[in-house]
Design a protein around this motif. Sequence first.
Motif, PDB file in Angstrom:
ATOM      1  N   GLU A  41       8.326   1.464 -37.063  1.00 57.71           N
ATOM      2  CA  GLU A  41       8.588   2.086 -35.770  1.00 57.71           C
ATOM      3  C   GLU A  41       7.965   3.467 -35.653  1.00 57.71           C
ATOM      4  O   GLU A  41       8.322   4.219 -34.768  1.00 57.71           O
ATOM      5  CB  GLU A  41      10.099   2.166 -35.540  1.00 57.71           C
ATOM      6  CG  GLU A  41      10.745   0.804 -35.527  1.00 57.71           C
ATOM      7  CD  GLU A  41      12.255   0.861 -35.552  1.00 57.71           C
ATOM      8  OE1 GLU A  41      12.811   1.837 -36.105  1.00 57.71           O
ATOM      9  OE2 GLU A  41      12.870  -0.075 -35.037  1.00 57.71           O
ATOM     10  N   THR A  42       7.049   3.795 -36.518  1.00 53.80           N
ATOM     11  CA  THR A  42       6.440   5.128 -36.481  1.00 53.80           C
ATOM     12  C   THR A  42       5.063   5.098 -35.846  1.00 53.80           C
ATOM     13  O   THR A  42       4.237   5.941 -36.112  1.00 53.80           O
ATOM     14  CB  THR A  42       6.327   5.715 -37.904  1.00 53.80           C
ATOM     15  OG1 THR A  42       5.530   4.827 -38.693  1.00 53.80           O
ATOM     16  CG2 THR A  42       7.687   5.905 -38.522  1.00 53.80           C
ATOM     17  N   GLY A  43       4.822   4.139 -34.971  1.00 55.57           N
ATOM     18  CA  GLY A  43       3.524   4.019 -34.307  1.00 55.57           C
ATOM     19  C   GLY A  43       3.301   5.117 -33.296  1.00 55.57           C
ATOM     20  O   GLY A  43       4.089   6.051 -33.158  1.00 55.57           O
ATOM     21  N   SER A  44       2.234   4.999 -32.545  1.00 52.96           N
ATOM     22  CA  SER A  44       1.861   6.033 -31.584  1.00 52.96           C
ATOM     23  C   SER A  44       2.821   6.095 -30.400  1.00 52.96           C
ATOM     24  O   SER A  44       3.012   7.135 -29.817  1.00 52.96           O
ATOM     25  CB  SER A  44       0.437   5.791 -31.090  1.00 52.96           C
ATOM     26  OG  SER A  44       0.351   4.490 -30.511  1.00 52.96           O
ATOM     27  N   SER A  45       3.431   4.981 -30.044  1.00 50.35           N
ATOM     28  CA  SER A  45       4.352   4.945 -28.922  1.00 50.35           C
ATOM     29  C   SER A  45       5.740   4.561 -29.419  1.00 50.35           C
ATOM     30  O   SER A  45       5.883   3.612 -30.175  1.00 50.35           O
ATOM     31  CB  SER A  45       3.864   3.919 -27.896  1.00 50.35           C
ATOM     32  OG  SER A  45       4.841   3.691 -26.913  1.00 50.35           O
ATOM     33  N   PRO A  46       6.788   5.262 -28.985  1.00 55.53           N
ATOM     34  CA  PRO A  46       8.128   4.945 -29.475  1.00 55.53           C
ATOM     35  C   PRO A  46       8.614   3.556 -29.056  1.00 55.53           C
ATOM     36  O   PRO A  46       9.440   2.963 -29.714  1.00 55.53           O
ATOM     37  CB  PRO A  46       9.010   6.038 -28.873  1.00 55.53           C
ATOM     38  CG  PRO A  46       8.214   6.682 -27.820  1.00 55.53           C
ATOM     39  CD  PRO A  46       6.767   6.396 -28.093  1.00 55.53           C
ATOM     40  N   ASN A  47       8.097   3.018 -27.971  1.00 60.89           N
ATOM     41  CA  ASN A  47       8.504   1.694 -27.513  1.00 60.89           C
ATOM     42  C   ASN A  47       7.698   0.580 -28.160  1.00 60.89           C
ATOM     43  O   ASN A  47       7.972  -0.591 -27.951  1.00 60.89           O
ATOM     44  CB  ASN A  47       8.374   1.594 -25.991  1.00 60.89           C
ATOM     45  CG  ASN A  47       9.308   2.559 -25.295  1.00 60.89           C
ATOM     46  OD1 ASN A  47      10.358   2.882 -25.815  1.00 60.89           O
ATOM     47  ND2 ASN A  47       8.906   3.022 -24.144  1.00 60.89           N
ATOM     48  N   ARG A  48       6.704   0.946 -28.903  1.00 58.41           N
ATOM     49  CA  ARG A  48       5.819  -0.048 -29.509  1.00 58.41           C
ATOM     50  C   ARG A  48       6.172  -0.201 -30.975  1.00 58.41           C
ATOM     51  O   ARG A  48       6.214   0.760 -31.719  1.00 58.41           O
ATOM     52  CB  ARG A  48       4.374   0.420 -29.367  1.00 58.41           C
ATOM     53  CG  ARG A  48       3.390  -0.607 -29.801  1.00 58.41           C
ATOM     54  CD  ARG A  48       2.003  -0.164 -29.410  1.00 58.41           C
ATOM     55  NE  ARG A  48       1.079  -1.149 -29.913  1.00 58.41           N
ATOM     56  CZ  ARG A  48      -0.088  -0.878 -30.421  1.00 58.41           C
ATOM     57  NH1 ARG A  48      -0.499   0.357 -30.460  1.00 58.41           N
ATOM     58  NH2 ARG A  48      -0.865  -1.836 -30.858  1.00 58.41           N
ATOM     59  N   GLU A  49       6.439  -1.425 -31.376  1.00 57.61           N
ATOM     60  CA  GLU A  49       6.742  -1.672 -32.776  1.00 57.61           C
ATOM     61  C   GLU A  49       5.675  -2.592 -33.347  1.00 57.61           C
ATOM     62  O   GLU A  49       5.061  -3.365 -32.637  1.00 57.61           O
ATOM     63  CB  GLU A  49       8.125  -2.286 -32.935  1.00 57.61           C
ATOM     64  CG  GLU A  49       8.274  -3.613 -32.231  1.00 57.61           C
ATOM     65  CD  GLU A  49       9.685  -4.140 -32.290  1.00 57.61           C
ATOM     66  OE1 GLU A  49       9.831  -5.351 -32.363  1.00 57.61           O
ATOM     67  OE2 GLU A  49      10.621  -3.345 -32.265  1.00 57.61           O
ATOM     68  N   ARG A  50       5.468  -2.476 -34.621  1.00 58.00           N
ATOM     69  CA  ARG A  50       4.541  -3.378 -35.283  1.00 58.00           C
ATOM     70  C   ARG A  50       5.188  -3.864 -36.564  1.00 58.00           C
ATOM     71  O   ARG A  50       6.054  -3.195 -37.126  1.00 58.00           O
ATOM     72  CB  ARG A  50       3.194  -2.719 -35.537  1.00 58.00           C
ATOM     73  CG  ARG A  50       3.241  -1.584 -36.512  1.00 58.00           C
ATOM     74  CD  ARG A  50       1.898  -0.896 -36.642  1.00 58.00           C
ATOM     75  NE  ARG A  50       1.990   0.059 -37.740  1.00 58.00           N
ATOM     76  CZ  ARG A  50       1.066   0.213 -38.655  1.00 58.00           C
ATOM     77  NH1 ARG A  50      -0.040  -0.484 -38.589  1.00 58.00           N
ATOM     78  NH2 ARG A  50       1.215   1.072 -39.619  1.00 58.00           N
ATOM     79  N   TRP A  51       4.775  -5.022 -36.994  1.00 57.90           N
ATOM     80  CA  TRP A  51       5.333  -5.642 -38.186  1.00 57.90           C
ATOM     81  C   TRP A  51       4.259  -5.634 -39.252  1.00 57.90           C
ATOM     82  O   TRP A  51       3.150  -6.104 -39.029  1.00 57.90           O
ATOM     83  CB  TRP A  51       5.801  -7.059 -37.856  1.00 57.90           C
ATOM     84  CG  TRP A  51       6.967  -7.041 -36.922  1.00 57.90           C
ATOM     85  CD1 TRP A  51       6.928  -6.950 -35.559  1.00 57.90           C
ATOM     86  CD2 TRP A  51       8.340  -7.060 -37.285  1.00 57.90           C
ATOM     87  NE1 TRP A  51       8.197  -6.919 -35.057  1.00 57.90           N
ATOM     88  CE2 TRP A  51       9.087  -6.997 -36.094  1.00 57.90           C
ATOM     89  CE3 TRP A  51       9.010  -7.143 -38.497  1.00 57.90           C
ATOM     90  CZ2 TRP A  51      10.471  -7.004 -36.086  1.00 57.90           C
ATOM     91  CZ3 TRP A  51      10.391  -7.152 -38.482  1.00 57.90           C
ATOM     92  CH2 TRP A  51      11.113  -7.082 -37.291  1.00 57.90           C
ATOM     93  N   VAL A  52       4.588  -5.080 -40.417  1.00 66.20           N
ATOM     94  CA  VAL A  52       3.608  -4.904 -41.485  1.00 66.20           C
ATOM     95  C   VAL A  52       4.145  -5.476 -42.791  1.00 66.20           C
ATOM     96  O   VAL A  52       5.348  -5.651 -42.968  1.00 66.20           O
ATOM     97  CB  VAL A  52       3.243  -3.418 -41.665  1.00 66.20           C
ATOM     98  CG1 VAL A  52       2.601  -2.837 -40.410  1.00 66.20           C
ATOM     99  CG2 VAL A  52       4.458  -2.589 -42.052  1.00 66.20           C
ATOM    100  N   THR A  53       3.250  -5.726 -43.709  1.00 64.92           N
ATOM    101  CA  THR A  53       3.638  -6.193 -45.041  1.00 64.92           C
ATOM    102  C   THR A  53       4.224  -5.024 -45.831  1.00 64.92           C
ATOM    103  O   THR A  53       3.960  -3.857 -45.510  1.00 64.92           O
ATOM    104  CB  THR A  53       2.421  -6.749 -45.802  1.00 64.92           C
ATOM    105  OG1 THR A  53       1.495  -5.681 -46.011  1.00 64.92           O
ATOM    106  CG2 THR A  53       1.755  -7.892 -45.052  1.00 64.92           C
ATOM    107  N   PRO A  54       5.009  -5.321 -46.865  1.00 58.41           N
ATOM    108  CA  PRO A  54       5.529  -4.233 -47.699  1.00 58.41           C
ATOM    109  C   PRO A  54       4.416  -3.365 -48.293  1.00 58.41           C
ATOM    110  O   PRO A  54       4.551  -2.142 -48.381  1.00 58.41           O
ATOM    111  CB  PRO A  54       6.305  -4.962 -48.797  1.00 58.41           C
ATOM    112  CG  PRO A  54       6.744  -6.236 -48.150  1.00 58.41           C
ATOM    113  CD  PRO A  54       5.603  -6.611 -47.237  1.00 58.41           C
ATOM    114  N   ARG A  55       3.299  -3.964 -48.651  1.00 59.63           N
ATOM    115  CA  ARG A  55       2.173  -3.200 -49.206  1.00 59.63           C
ATOM    116  C   ARG A  55       1.617  -2.222 -48.165  1.00 59.63           C
ATOM    117  O   ARG A  55       1.348  -1.059 -48.468  1.00 59.63           O
ATOM    118  CB  ARG A  55       1.076  -4.149 -49.671  1.00 59.63           C
ATOM    119  CG  ARG A  55      -0.158  -3.400 -50.144  1.00 59.63           C
ATOM    120  CD  ARG A  55      -1.235  -4.337 -50.557  1.00 59.63           C
ATOM    121  NE  ARG A  55      -0.891  -4.816 -51.895  1.00 59.63           N
ATOM    122  CZ  ARG A  55      -1.668  -5.581 -52.615  1.00 59.63           C
ATOM    123  NH1 ARG A  55      -2.806  -6.001 -52.149  1.00 59.63           N
ATOM    124  NH2 ARG A  55      -1.306  -5.950 -53.819  1.00 59.63           N
TER     125      ARG A  55
END
Length: 97
Positions: A41-55
């Motif tokens: 949840e630390t992307g450029s926009s607070p309303n935008r979320e992204r899902w990432v691998t643990p790595r």
Amino acid sequence: MALGTLFARTTRKALSALMRQTFIAPMLLPVCCVCELIRDETGSSPNRERWVTPRTYRTTHGVNPADFPLTHTYCLKCFTKVQDTTRQYFREIGTPP
């Protein structure tokens, strides 16, 4: 791990001090219970979320996701699959969900 360390400030390793970003580590780390991707949840926009691998999370934030307590949720892709499976099950048994 002490609760105080969960809120410890950490910095991202970067090429220069101007590029270094500071963030507060989350109290609970949201992880998809199906595919195990982490919601970042630390992307450029607070309303935008992204899902990432643990790595990727470890590389991006400089912290190990295994050091934080996890909370289970669904990413959008897995949630859609679970919804479809549930709907199909209820259609087969003839009962509305």
